[in-house]
Scaffold this motif. Structure first.
Motif, PDB file in Angstrom:
ATOM      1  N   LYS A   4       0.830  -1.199   0.000  1.00  0.00           N
ATOM      2  CA  LYS A   4       0.000   0.000   0.000  1.00  0.00           C
ATOM      3  C   LYS A   4       0.869   1.256   0.000  1.00  0.00           C
ATOM      4  O   LYS A   4       0.564   2.226  -0.684  1.00  0.00           O
ATOM      5  N   LYS A   7       2.308   1.790  -3.390  1.00  0.00           N
ATOM      6  CA  LYS A   7       1.302   2.317  -4.301  1.00  0.00           C
ATOM      7  C   LYS A   7       1.119   3.821  -4.091  1.00  0.00           C
ATOM      8  O   LYS A   7       0.975   4.564  -5.049  1.00  0.00           O
ATOM      9  N   LYS A  11       1.842   6.641  -6.759  1.00  0.00           N
ATOM     10  CA  LYS A  11       0.768   7.558  -7.127  1.00  0.00           C
ATOM     11  C   LYS A  11       1.236   9.002  -6.957  1.00  0.00           C
ATOM     12  O   LYS A  11       0.964   9.860  -7.802  1.00  0.00           O
TER      13      LYS A  11
END
Length: 169
Positions: A4, A7, A11
Motif C-alpha cells: 500500500k 502504491k 501515485k
C-alpha cells in the motif's frame, strides 16, 4: 502494508510527473506577466506624479508664507497710519520696517505694487490703482496674484513696484 505504501509513493510520483509535464497554464502566463507589469508601471507613474505635485504644493506654500508675512506687516503699518515717505528723507512721520525673507529658487520673481503683464513678466510701471497688488511667477510659468489693504510701494518716479528675485531680501 508495504504494498500500500509503495502504491501511494508511486501515485504521488505520477501526480508530480503529470504536474510537471502539464503546460496548459503556461500559455497564459506571459500575458499575465505583461498585464501585471503594465498595471504596476501605471500605478508607479501615478504615484510619482502625485508625490511631485505634493512636493511642489508644499514649496509654493512656503513662498506664500513668506509673502503673507510681508502682507500682514504692511497691512499693520497701513492701519497704524502708513509708511514713511521715501521721496522725502527728512520726513520721519510714518513707519519704516525692515523685513528679511527668502525667495526660493523655484520662484522666478515676486512683484509688489503692480499687476502682471499678459506675458507673465514684471510690469514696466505701476499705477496708483495697483499699488496694493502683489504676485509671484514660478519657474514652471504659473502666476499667482494677491491683494492687500496696504500700498506696497508708491513714489513719484512712476516706478510703483518692487521686483524681487530668488534669494534673501
Amino acid at each position: 502494508m508495504a504494498a500500500k505504501s509503495v502504491k501511494k509513493i508511486n501515485k504521488s510520483i505520477m501526480i508530480v510527473k503529470n504536474f510537471l509535464n502539464d503546460d496548459s497554464a503556461a500559455e497564459g502566463l506571459p500575458m499575465r506577466l505583461v498585464v501585471t507589469v503594465i498595471l504596476l508601471s501605471v500605478i508607479i507613474g501615478i504615484s510619482a506624479k502625485a508625490a511631485s505635485l505634493f512636493i511642489n504644493d508644499e514649496k509654493e506654500k512656503t513662498l506664500q508664507g513668506e509673502l503673507d508675512m510681508i502682507n500682514k506687516r504692511a497691512s499693520l503699518m497701513y492701519i497704524q497710519g502708513g509708511a514713511r515717505d521715501i521721496d522725502n528723507p527728512d520726513d520721519f512721520s510714518g513707519t519704516m520696517e525692515n523685513i528679511h525673507i527668502k525667495i526660493p529658487d523655484y520662484a522666478a520673481f515676486v512683484v509688489f505694487g503692480a499687476m502682471p503683464s499678459p506675458d507673465g513678466n514684471p510690469a514696466e510701471t505701476g499705477n496708483q490703482h495697483t499699488d496694493n497688488v502683489f504676485y509671484y511667477a514660478l519657474n514652471d510659468g504659473r502666476v499667482q496674484t494677491g491683494s492687500s489693504i496696504a500700498r506696497f510701494s508708491a513714489n513719484s518716479t512712476g516706478l510703483n513696484k518692487h521686483c524681487a528675485s530668488p534669494g534673501r531680501i
